[in-house]
Motif scaffolding. Structure first.
Motif, mmCIF file in Angstrom:
data_model
loop_
_atom_site.group_PDB
_atom_site.id
_atom_site.type_symbol
_atom_site.label_atom_id
_atom_site.label_comp_id
_atom_site.label_asym_id
_atom_site.label_seq_id
_atom_site.Cartn_x
_atom_site.Cartn_y
_atom_site.Cartn_z
ATOM 1 N N ALA A 59 1.183 -1.048 0.363
ATOM 2 C CA ALA A 59 -0.467 0.393 0.091
ATOM 3 C C ALA A 59 0.432 0.693 -0.069
ATOM 4 O O ALA A 59 0.566 1.971 0.039
ATOM 5 N N ALA A 60 1.919 1.610 0.539
ATOM 6 C CA ALA A 60 2.683 2.353 0.609
ATOM 7 C C ALA A 60 3.065 2.683 -0.461
ATOM 8 O O ALA A 60 3.714 3.587 -0.757
ATOM 9 N N ARG A 63 0.986 3.921 -3.435
ATOM 10 C CA ARG A 63 0.747 5.364 -2.829
ATOM 11 C C ARG A 63 1.160 6.294 -3.213
ATOM 12 O O ARG A 63 1.279 6.988 -4.564
ATOM 13 N N THR A 64 3.007 6.105 -3.935
ATOM 14 C CA THR A 64 4.089 6.563 -4.379
ATOM 15 C C THR A 64 3.059 7.314 -5.829
ATOM 16 O O THR A 64 3.558 8.125 -6.579
ATOM 17 N N ILE A 67 0.568 9.298 -5.603
ATOM 18 C CA ILE A 67 0.435 10.335 -6.261
ATOM 19 C C ILE A 67 1.066 10.938 -7.286
ATOM 20 O O ILE A 67 0.541 12.405 -7.443
ATOM 21 N N ALA A 120 -2.049 3.468 4.605
ATOM 22 C CA ALA A 120 -1.211 4.249 3.520
ATOM 23 C C ALA A 120 -2.635 5.501 3.297
ATOM 24 O O ALA A 120 -2.959 6.209 2.757
ATOM 25 N N ASP A 121 -3.972 5.276 3.698
ATOM 26 C CA ASP A 121 -4.955 6.241 3.643
ATOM 27 C C ASP A 121 -5.517 6.591 1.991
ATOM 28 O O ASP A 121 -4.695 7.470 1.360
ATOM 29 N N LEU A 122 -4.889 5.554 1.382
ATOM 30 C CA LEU A 122 -5.114 5.681 -0.389
ATOM 31 C C LEU A 122 -6.755 6.598 -0.716
ATOM 32 O O LEU A 122 -6.448 7.151 -2.119
ATOM 33 N N LEU A 125 -6.521 10.155 -1.261
ATOM 34 C CA LEU A 125 -6.190 10.320 -3.024
ATOM 35 C C LEU A 125 -7.086 10.201 -4.128
ATOM 36 O O LEU A 125 -7.469 10.902 -4.931
ATOM 37 N N THR A 126 -7.494 9.308 -4.014
ATOM 38 C CA THR A 126 -8.509 8.363 -5.419
ATOM 39 C C THR A 126 -9.689 8.962 -5.100
ATOM 40 O O THR A 126 -10.420 9.250 -6.383
#
Length: 203
Positions: A59-60, A63-64, A67, A120-122, A125-126
């Motif tokens: 997940a981390a 996340r990159t 972003i 990662a609190d995706l 962002l999405t």
């Protein structure tokens, strides 16, 4: 006299970078905790201090990529000087381009079976990106009905084109330049497919 000291990035960032490198070079299956540790040059137990599970590490890493992806697509959708239809097609082209340039990251980013509730609190962002897409779709239809199914259908169409192009599946359909490559005649085919998808869902 000693040269300038080279500062290593924080451990968590170091591990994520190593994971991204492995992912982009060898795909999702290569991104194990031990493999990431070896690539980062740390002990096998080091990742557990930052990532309690393999899925949280993935997940981390994802996340990159998200972003980077959001950083390209959101400005296109937000450009109020461009007609909604053009923004949707242009953002679709950016979608296909990302899938073409970074297929392994693109694959991981959409693996909700691996990433859901992995940290990662995706969604922070999405979800805003989907809200932006929906706003442009609504602007393009000039409709009073908040038709989220229309937006989901358009997203599914664009994503399907990106997946088929990324997997070079369009080569199975003869007679047209395949959109697997984002340059030249293939790019023209990709834009034509995106335009058809956008027009079908804005109608």
């Amino acid at each position: 006299m000693a040269g300038p000291q080279v500062l290593r990035p924080p451990m968590r960032e170091l591990l994520i970078r190593a994971g991204v490198e492995l992912l982009e070079e060898r795909g999702i299956d290569a991104v194990g905790v031990r493999a990431v540790s070896r690539r980062a040059g740390v002990s096998h137990g080091a990742p557990r201090r930052y990532f309690p599970s393999h899925r949280s590490l993935l997940a981390a890493i994802a996340r990159t990529g998200i972003i980077d992806f959001v950083g390209v697509v959101r400005p296109i959708l937000a450009d109020a000087t461009t007609p909604p239809r053009t923004r949707l097609i242009d953002s679709g082209e950016a979608y296909l381009d990302f899938a073409h340039r970074r297929p392994a990251m693109f694959d991981l980013m959409t693996r909700h079976d691996l990433l859901d509730r992995a940290g990662a609190d995706l969604r922070s962002l999405t979800l805003p990106l989907m809200a932006d897409l929906h706003a442009v779709v609504m602007e393009g239809t000039a409709g009073d009905t908040d038709d989220r199914l229309r937006t989901l259908a358009l997203w599914a169409s664009i994503h399907g084109i990106a997946v088929l192009a990324s997997n070079q599946a369009f080569a199975l359909y003869p007679g047209i330049p395949t959109p697997d490559d984002t340059s030249g005649s293939g790019a023209a085919t990709a834009r034509a497919l995106l335009a058809r998808a956008v027009d079908a869902h804005l109608a």
